[in-house]
Design a protein around this motif. Structure first.
Motif, PDB file in Angstrom:
ATOM      1  N   THR A 187      44.806  51.171  33.103  1.00 53.04           N
ATOM      2  CA  THR A 187      44.921  50.977  34.549  1.00 53.04           C
ATOM      3  C   THR A 187      44.267  49.651  34.908  1.00 53.04           C
ATOM      4  N   SER A 188      44.955  48.828  35.680  1.00 47.25           N
ATOM      5  CA  SER A 188      44.387  47.521  36.024  1.00 47.25           C
ATOM      6  C   SER A 188      44.832  47.102  37.417  1.00 47.25           C
ATOM      7  N   GLU A 189      44.052  46.179  38.014  1.00 44.18           N
ATOM      8  CA  GLU A 189      44.388  45.629  39.320  1.00 44.18           C
ATOM      9  C   GLU A 189      45.009  44.249  39.112  1.00 44.18           C
ATOM     10  N   VAL A 190      46.218  44.062  39.619  1.00 45.86           N
ATOM     11  CA  VAL A 190      46.944  42.804  39.403  1.00 45.86           C
ATOM     12  C   VAL A 190      47.517  42.307  40.719  1.00 45.86           C
ATOM     13  N   LYS A 191      47.919  41.061  40.703  1.00 42.74           N
ATOM     14  CA  LYS A 191      48.539  40.481  41.900  1.00 42.74           C
ATOM     15  C   LYS A 191      49.892  41.154  42.161  1.00 42.74           C
ATOM     16  N   PHE A 192      50.131  41.460  43.425  1.00 41.33           N
ATOM     17  CA  PHE A 192      51.406  42.067  43.800  1.00 41.33           C
ATOM     18  C   PHE A 192      52.540  41.061  43.646  1.00 41.33           C
ATOM     19  N   HIS A 193      53.666  41.530  43.067  1.00 41.15           N
ATOM     20  CA  HIS A 193      54.851  40.676  42.969  1.00 41.15           C
ATOM     21  C   HIS A 193      56.086  41.542  43.114  1.00 41.15           C
ATOM     22  N   ILE A 194      57.071  41.000  43.781  1.00 38.68           N
ATOM     23  CA  ILE A 194      58.284  41.750  44.072  1.00 38.68           C
ATOM     24  C   ILE A 194      59.122  42.011  42.818  1.00 38.68           C
ATOM     25  N   VAL A 195      59.004  41.138  41.790  1.00 33.89           N
ATOM     26  CA  VAL A 195      59.822  41.271  40.581  1.00 33.89           C
ATOM     27  C   VAL A 195      59.282  42.352  39.651  1.00 33.89           C
ATOM     28  N   ALA A 196      58.018  42.245  39.260  1.00 34.42           N
ATOM     29  CA  ALA A 196      57.426  43.202  38.326  1.00 34.42           C
ATOM     30  C   ALA A 196      55.923  42.977  38.262  1.00 34.42           C
ATOM     31  N   HIS A 197      55.226  43.935  37.676  1.00 30.00           N
ATOM     32  CA  HIS A 197      53.771  43.830  37.514  1.00 30.00           C
ATOM     33  C   HIS A 197      53.424  43.888  36.034  1.00 30.00           C
ATOM     34  N   LYS A 198      52.649  42.907  35.598  1.00 28.66           N
ATOM     35  CA  LYS A 198      52.324  42.756  34.186  1.00 28.66           C
ATOM     36  C   LYS A 198      50.977  43.402  33.866  1.00 28.66           C
ATOM     37  N   CYS A 199      50.942  44.187  32.788  1.00 26.57           N
ATOM     38  CA  CYS A 199      49.694  44.829  32.361  1.00 26.57           C
ATOM     39  C   CYS A 199      48.684  43.766  31.946  1.00 26.57           C
ATOM     40  N   ALA A 200      47.472  43.853  32.451  1.00 27.46           N
ATOM     41  CA  ALA A 200      46.434  42.872  32.122  1.00 27.46           C
ATOM     42  C   ALA A 200      45.885  43.070  30.721  1.00 27.46           C
ATOM     43  N   ASN A 201      46.194  44.212  30.111  1.00 30.46           N
ATOM     44  CA  ASN A 201      45.658  44.503  28.775  1.00 30.46           C
ATOM     45  C   ASN A 201      46.618  44.132  27.651  1.00 30.46           C
ATOM     46  N   CYS A 202      47.879  44.570  27.746  1.00 32.69           N
ATOM     47  CA  CYS A 202      48.819  44.350  26.626  1.00 32.69           C
ATOM     48  C   CYS A 202      49.999  43.463  26.998  1.00 32.69           C
ATOM     49  N   ASN A 203      50.037  42.957  28.245  1.00 32.39           N
ATOM     50  CA  ASN A 203      51.084  42.039  28.716  1.00 32.39           C
ATOM     51  C   ASN A 203      52.457  42.689  28.871  1.00 32.39           C
ATOM     52  N   SER A 204      52.497  44.018  28.860  1.00 36.98           N
ATOM     53  CA  SER A 204      53.763  44.720  29.056  1.00 36.98           C
ATOM     54  C   SER A 204      54.122  44.770  30.535  1.00 36.98           C
ATOM     55  N   TYR A 205      55.418  44.725  30.815  1.00 37.83           N
ATOM     56  CA  TYR A 205      55.891  44.913  32.176  1.00 37.83           C
ATOM     57  C   TYR A 205      56.365  46.358  32.407  1.00 37.83           C
ATOM     58  N   ASN A 206      56.185  47.186  31.400  1.00 33.87           N
ATOM     59  CA  ASN A 206      56.552  48.599  31.531  1.00 33.87           C
ATOM     60  C   ASN A 206      55.417  49.321  32.252  1.00 33.87           C
ATOM     61  N   THR A 207      55.319  49.075  33.562  1.00 34.47           N
ATOM     62  CA  THR A 207      54.198  49.570  34.352  1.00 34.47           C
ATOM     63  C   THR A 207      54.703  50.285  35.593  1.00 34.47           C
ATOM     64  N   ARG A 208      53.804  51.017  36.219  1.00 33.23           N
ATOM     65  CA  ARG A 208      54.109  51.655  37.494  1.00 33.23           C
ATOM     66  C   ARG A 208      52.946  51.467  38.460  1.00 33.23           C
ATOM     67  N   GLN A 209      53.260  51.288  39.718  1.00 34.47           N
ATOM     68  CA  GLN A 209      52.220  51.095  40.724  1.00 34.47           C
ATOM     69  C   GLN A 209      51.587  52.437  41.074  1.00 34.47           C
ATOM     70  N   THR A 210      50.251  52.473  41.074  1.00 37.01           N
ATOM     71  CA  THR A 210      49.537  53.711  41.371  1.00 37.01           C
ATOM     72  C   THR A 210      48.839  53.699  42.724  1.00 37.01           C
ATOM     73  N   ARG A 211      48.508  52.500  43.191  1.00 41.00           N
ATOM     74  CA  ARG A 211      47.861  52.356  44.497  1.00 41.00           C
ATOM     75  C   ARG A 211      48.453  51.164  45.225  1.00 41.00           C
ATOM     76  N   GLY A 212      48.423  51.220  46.540  1.00 42.10           N
ATOM     77  CA  GLY A 212      49.053  50.174  47.335  1.00 42.10           C
ATOM     78  C   GLY A 212      48.265  48.877  47.378  1.00 42.10           C
ATOM     79  N   CYS A 213      48.742  47.982  48.209  1.00 38.93           N
ATOM     80  CA  CYS A 213      48.181  46.643  48.310  1.00 38.93           C
ATOM     81  C   CYS A 213      46.781  46.671  48.896  1.00 38.93           C
ATOM     82  N   SER A 214      45.954  45.774  48.374  1.00 38.10           N
ATOM     83  CA  SER A 214      44.625  45.555  48.962  1.00 38.10           C
ATOM     84  C   SER A 214      44.546  44.090  49.406  1.00 38.10           C
ATOM     85  N   PRO A 215      43.807  43.781  50.476  1.00 35.96           N
ATOM     86  CA  PRO A 215      43.758  42.410  50.979  1.00 35.96           C
ATOM     87  C   PRO A 215      43.068  41.485  50.002  1.00 35.96           C
TER      88      PRO A 215
END
Length: 271
Positions: A243-271
């Motif tokens: 589980t990691s916190e990453v920059k929001f992007h409309i295309v996809a979200h990249k895992c900060a640990n293994c660089n996979s884009y096979n991810t799912r959003q668990t929590r919404g945007c934070s300022p």
């Protein structure tokens, strides 16, 4: 001389009708009486297909309890009898492969059938080519003996793609990197529809590094509006479980640990 003649006659008797009887599932010289409904079928697959057809009342649909079959009918002479390999009346061999435990007959030995005590049923493909994993509860190719990831009771469920009960499936299967198994034709169909994650655990089913590189390029070529550039979301990686916190992007979200884009959003945007 008479003894030799008698032996030859017995051998000829055993082979009477060889290859001439059976169904689309098995070549065999007997049919079975189903203990569940007392009806006669060429084999258990014929029974299950008939009793689970779309036009059958769901309350009456059922599978045959294969180990409880007690009576078979010789296809050559029509004699109904207890389960045996040789007909008690005409002396024909009702199946060159015969398993007394599974009550299974088959004249086609090219399948290289064998009974697995661990599975409790007959398998195909030659005993020497497979081993039984007692944690997974199934047989795998010996090539996977020291390298397959164990998943408890891996195939004791209905497959989520085709809904077939995996443990008794007669179709070719493949073991995915995550340890789950899948029908080869289901895997091919998934690839045709650009689905590359396990339907059970969502992990990638193959090396996706080139796809991730393409997504890197697409993300870089699609800058977010200024109001979203500092927004962050929490994601869960399906591949590594991080589980990691990453920059929001409309295309996809990249895992900060293994660089996979096979991810799912668990929590919404934070300022």
């Amino acid at each position: 001389m008479r003894d030799m003649q008698s032996v030859n006659e017995n051998l000829e008797k055993l082979d009477v009708g060889y290859g001439q009887y059976g169904c689309s599932h098995h070549r065999r010289r007997c049919s079975i009486r189903a203990p569940c409904c007392n009806e006669i079928f060429d084999c258990r697959h014929c029974h299950n297909e008939a009793k689970n057809a779309v036009n059958v009342n769901p309350q009456e649909s059922h599978d045959i309890p294969r180990h409880e079959v007690q009576q078979v009918i010789c296809s050559v002479c029509g004699t109904e009898q207890d389960v045996k390999q040789i007909c008690v009346n005409c002396g024909v061999c009702m199946g060159k492969y015969f398993c007394e435990i599974c009550k299974f007959y088959d004249d086609d030995l090219s399948k290289q059938q064998y009974h697995c005590d661990g599975c409790g049923i007959c398998r195909t493909g030659a005993r020497d080519n497979f081993f039984h994993c007692y944690k997974c509860g199934c047989c795998y190719s010996v090539a996977l003996k020291d390298c397959h990831p164990c998943v408890e009771r891996a195939i004791h469920h209905n497959w989520p793609v085709c809904f077939e009960f995996f443990f008794e499936s007669t179709r070719d299967i493949s073991v995915l990197p995550c340890g789950h198994t899948i029908h080869m034709d289901c895997l091919k169909e998934m690839h045709q529809h650009l689905q590359f994650s396990c339907p059970v655990c969502s992990k990638s089913v193959c090396d996706m590094s080139r796809v991730w590189e393409k997504l890197d390029e697409e993300v870089a070529a699609t800058p977010m509006p200024a109001s979203y550039q500092n927004k962050k979301v929490w994601i869960l990686c399906n591949d590594c479980g991080t589980t990691s916190e990453v920059k929001f992007h409309i295309v996809a979200h990249k895992c900060a640990n293994c660089n996979s884009y096979n991810t799912r959003q668990t929590r919404g945007c934070s300022p």
